[in-house]
Design an enzyme around this catalytic site. Sequence first.
Site, mmCIF file in Angstrom:
data_model
loop_
_atom_site.group_PDB
_atom_site.id
_atom_site.type_symbol
_atom_site.label_atom_id
_atom_site.label_comp_id
_atom_site.label_asym_id
_atom_site.label_seq_id
_atom_site.Cartn_x
_atom_site.Cartn_y
_atom_site.Cartn_z
ATOM 1 N N LYS A 56 31.746 49.857 45.197
ATOM 2 C CA LYS A 56 31.455 49.042 44.014
ATOM 3 C C LYS A 56 30.310 48.072 44.287
ATOM 4 C CE LYS A 56 35.901 49.017 41.590
ATOM 5 N NZ LYS A 56 36.996 48.198 41.052
ATOM 6 N N ALA B 21 35.417 44.488 36.869
ATOM 7 C CA ALA B 21 34.956 44.291 35.493
ATOM 8 C C ALA B 21 34.273 42.938 35.315
ATOM 9 C CB ALA B 21 36.138 44.433 34.537
ATOM 10 N N GLU C 174 36.342 54.199 40.774
ATOM 11 C CA GLU C 174 37.210 55.251 40.238
ATOM 12 C C GLU C 174 36.861 55.468 38.776
ATOM 13 O OE1 GLU C 174 41.158 53.822 40.834
ATOM 14 O OE2 GLU C 174 40.978 53.793 43.019
ATOM 15 N N ARG D 245 35.199 49.740 31.610
ATOM 16 C CA ARG D 245 34.826 48.338 31.382
ATOM 17 C C ARG D 245 33.891 47.788 32.461
ATOM 18 N NH1 ARG D 245 39.148 49.562 33.409
ATOM 19 N NH2 ARG D 245 39.892 48.450 35.222
ATOM 20 N N GLN D 246 33.702 48.502 33.560
ATOM 21 C CA GLN D 246 32.787 48.038 34.607
ATOM 22 C C GLN D 246 31.441 48.710 34.339
ATOM 23 O OE1 GLN D 246 34.951 48.436 38.369
ATOM 24 N NE2 GLN D 246 36.813 47.690 37.369
ATOM 25 N N CYS E 104 71.350 44.064 43.471
ATOM 26 C CA CYS E 104 72.518 44.800 42.960
ATOM 27 C C CYS E 104 72.219 45.434 41.605
ATOM 28 C CB CYS E 104 73.747 43.889 42.875
ATOM 29 S SG CYS E 104 73.640 42.632 41.584
ATOM 30 N N ASN F 290 37.575 52.860 36.160
ATOM 31 C CA ASN F 290 36.721 51.661 36.153
ATOM 32 C C ASN F 290 35.621 51.749 35.104
ATOM 33 O OD1 ASN F 290 36.735 51.653 39.788
ATOM 34 N ND2 ASN F 290 38.190 50.730 38.394
ATOM 35 N N ASP G 58 33.078 43.516 47.993
ATOM 36 C CA ASP G 58 34.233 44.204 47.404
ATOM 37 C C ASP G 58 34.500 45.433 48.258
ATOM 38 O OD1 ASP G 58 36.000 45.809 45.759
ATOM 39 O OD2 ASP G 58 35.363 44.591 44.046
ATOM 40 N N ARG H 157 43.540 51.756 31.224
ATOM 41 C CA ARG H 157 43.762 50.303 31.147
ATOM 42 C C ARG H 157 43.643 49.790 29.714
ATOM 43 N NH1 ARG H 157 44.560 52.569 35.407
ATOM 44 N NH2 ARG H 157 44.187 51.668 37.461
#
Length: 1013
Positions: free
Chosen positions: A475, A424, A456, A462-463, A579, A459, A451, A15
């Site tokens: 989580k 996060a 994972e 930043r978590q 299309c 994560n 949650d 990420r």
Amino acid sequence: MAADSMEIDDSLYSRQRYVLGDSAMHQMAQSSVFLSGMGGVGIEIAKNIVLAGVKAVTLHDTKQCETWDLGSNFFIRKEDVLSQRRRVEAVCPRVTELNPYVHVDMSYSALDDNTDLSFLRKYQCVILTEARLSLQKRVNEFCHSQQPPIRFIGCDAYGICVRVFCDFGDEFEVSDPTGEEPKEIFIQTITQDNPGVVTCMDNQPHGLQTGQSVVFREVNGMVELNSSVRQVSVLSPHSFAIGDTSPFQPYAHGGFFVLVKTPKTLTKQFPAHQAPLQIHAAMLALDTFQEQHGRLPNIRCLQDAEVLLKLTEEVNATLRNKTSVNAELVRCLSRTARGTLPPLAAAVGGLASQEVLKAITGKFAPLQQWFYLDAIEVVGPLQSVPAEEFFPRGDRYDGLRACIGESMCQQLHKLRVFMVGCGAIGCEMLKNFALLGVGLAKSSGEVCITDPDLIEKSNLNRQFLFRPHHIQKPKSTTAADATCDINPDLQVDAHLNKVCPATESIYSDSFYTRLNFVVTALDNVEARRYVDSRCVSNQRALLDSGTMGTKGHTEIIVPKLTESYNSHRDPPEEEIPFCTLKSFPSVIEHTIQWARDKFENAFVHKPSMYNSFWQTHNSAEGVLQRMQAGESLDGSFQVIKLLSRRPSQWEQCIALARVKFEKYFKRKALQLLHSFPLDTRLKDGSLFWQSPKRPPAPFDFDLNDSMHFTFIVSTARLFAGIYNIPYSEQDLSEEAVTRVLAGFKIPEYRPSEKVSFSIKTDETAKKPDLVKMPISSEEEREAISQLEEAIATDNVTAERLQMSPLQFEKDDDSNGHMDFVTSASALRARMYSIEPADRLKTKRIAGKIIPAIATATAAVAGLVALEMIKVVGAYEFESFKNCFFNLAIPVVVLTEPAAVKRTLIRDDIYFTIWDCWTIFGHEDFTLSDFMNAVREKYGIEPTMVVHGVKMLYVPVMPGHSKRLKLTMHKLIKPSVDRRYVDLTVSFAPEADGDDDLPGPPVRYYFSRNGETP
């Protein structure tokens, strides 16, 4: 990131890679940082830069852990205070746990006016927090004098005011000031003139600025422009000049341009600082106060406040850009300077951390030296509170108490909060709750979180409450445990539920009634809209926020004061015309979406439809009889085709994949070129195949082409997955696949006139529903014949009537999902001469990944938590602030929320989104009774009553007048436990012929006391 191999661990950093790019990530992995001061701001910066993935960080601090620190440093524990550990010794191992790729060491040597600073030469960036101005100046001068200069950042937090200062040397090269991805813009015309003027197709805005450069591609006629870089002069949002084009050939058609990003060298001096001058003067005066008195002003000391005010006036007189002194701000700063607001530290820590990453990578535009932020709105309304409320009491909240007082601290402890989402932003919010003491068990407070997701690896970037050993654990429960490690007094109730209509029995009205407010930490609009509607219905404040890359926003929704989240709607995301996806892609996003749709159709939708059909019709013989009797069964044609072609061995999966290759990348192109030859013209005489339409070029299968091989193997693996066919690693080898395909013959293909007729060119046409499409009698006979054969050859076993639908999983590189999407998209791009995308970009677009970085997450959660204090204090509307920021530029914009709108019904009867009229009924209460009750209570005649999508009473509808005598129970048919329903009621207009007038929802209770009947 392994710095020695320089390989980026995508499973961890995916990420963040989309925010910073690989070049910046590599530079970080070679950079060492020195960070001094392990207070609230220092630990925030340490967390963020270690999560980001620098090579090494030295944490420096000379102080011992004190009880006070427990309220500002989330990595200091009670046992650290009791054992009198050094702060840096306490936090170093916990910071180290955040990222295995970062080397974290510590130092507690003295850093003062006598320290030899030569040890700093091994660092690329030096950050000082909690340092006196004289020391900051000395270290800054040393860093500035080095060759190359060491980037210097000073960061201070004193009560309600924070500042950041950056010095990146006399010259600093920025590789990409904004981080925005340049878009391909198609061209309508280019004039043959001096200057030549370029006009964008369909009046699309080009988003350029005069002085920027663009590169041209695929221009027909004026071919001299192709691959050339031209500086632009903007004429309008849709046109720009590019210099002399008169010597060139005339423009014919087609082509596009793309912004060329060029590195910029920033030179010192930066422009005169853009900091708010009033805070600038006040904080410089505070520095002087410390130098003169050897301390900070005492808490709530009036004498110190007046001394600081006098110093501020003296400092202001010396400034080149003078301003009026803000006496209230200076006094608030003096009263709170010894205190700490953890959310403010989080906000400035996020911004300062981003500046660290800029310093070592050159990615994004650095701060033009000074940044200031204040939280005067948080403490302004507390001036009349007695001074003793702010004095220390020897607990972890002393720093906070110095800013907001004991009564407000107690209110925070008693809070009952519901937070939806523990990603996060959720982790950062829980950290803020722990430091602020939100929801303490002993005060009957509670933080309820929910949650449904599991943790994972991606994560962990930043978590920050999660560690590698938590992967695949929930989580919410993991975050709850980690939060209670920070503050054991918190009461956290963790759930694993989604918040949606299906869980309203859990998150009922009575649940919301017990809450003080709701916090959303969500990543999608639909869920936000639902939670917002529940908050409006139950009159509860909502604190919302979100990030995308370095951008963040906060929105504060307060009952009776502001509009709600649902009051505004973002424009819907533009859908790619069917299309375009099917036949006429022009940019890489089209081929990626096409590949993603192919995955969804072949490996998710068809297997699900297959299973659903055989669950409904559990006997193949029964289906055959009904079809022979002429009965039409939805989906039967597709299902029988799947059954008759169902593979039973790995080799057949390879063959199926080879057929798909031929269909996608050769036959499709041959058919299109047969239907629309290259010289086809439209009615107006213009070419059919002109920009943005690209003619396809079919190509032959070549097993030596790695992309062809990847497509075959990944497609075969996916087929094996849905058909439950085993295969070995050996089966995936080039040798094994070559052996299978050696004897496989593809029949010659001839384009069809019938297919030509069905090719869609209308951009408004929608994708047809294959299940509901009528089938011809010939197709019906073929399906019956195929089913007869399957039954006759014993091919209709229970196993063969079952498939295993896949679920697209972008982050598992071993499952072949991204191999299929990347190879299919790249091959289609090659067929249409579109620049292909690498796997990383393909994954972002196909997986709808939102770029994310810890710096923005920390900042946004801090800003939300500041507003939370105002909500708790029931502050006036003017105190609340929404925020938008972009740390890349960097810019922080604070605005007032949208004030709630009052809508006139008529005759001085108004309502807002927060209003809800109530009528209490009983078992025999009729619709007529309800209408009369509304008229008598609210003074206006109802004309129409609607429940959800059901019209209970519309006068013009036949038979509705008879309903007036029916009971509300009979009309609504409530479930046994239903206490009330919200009805939409319209009112009679003042003049005949006018539209009915809207009103607020009318909540009808089924019993007189509002209890369950």
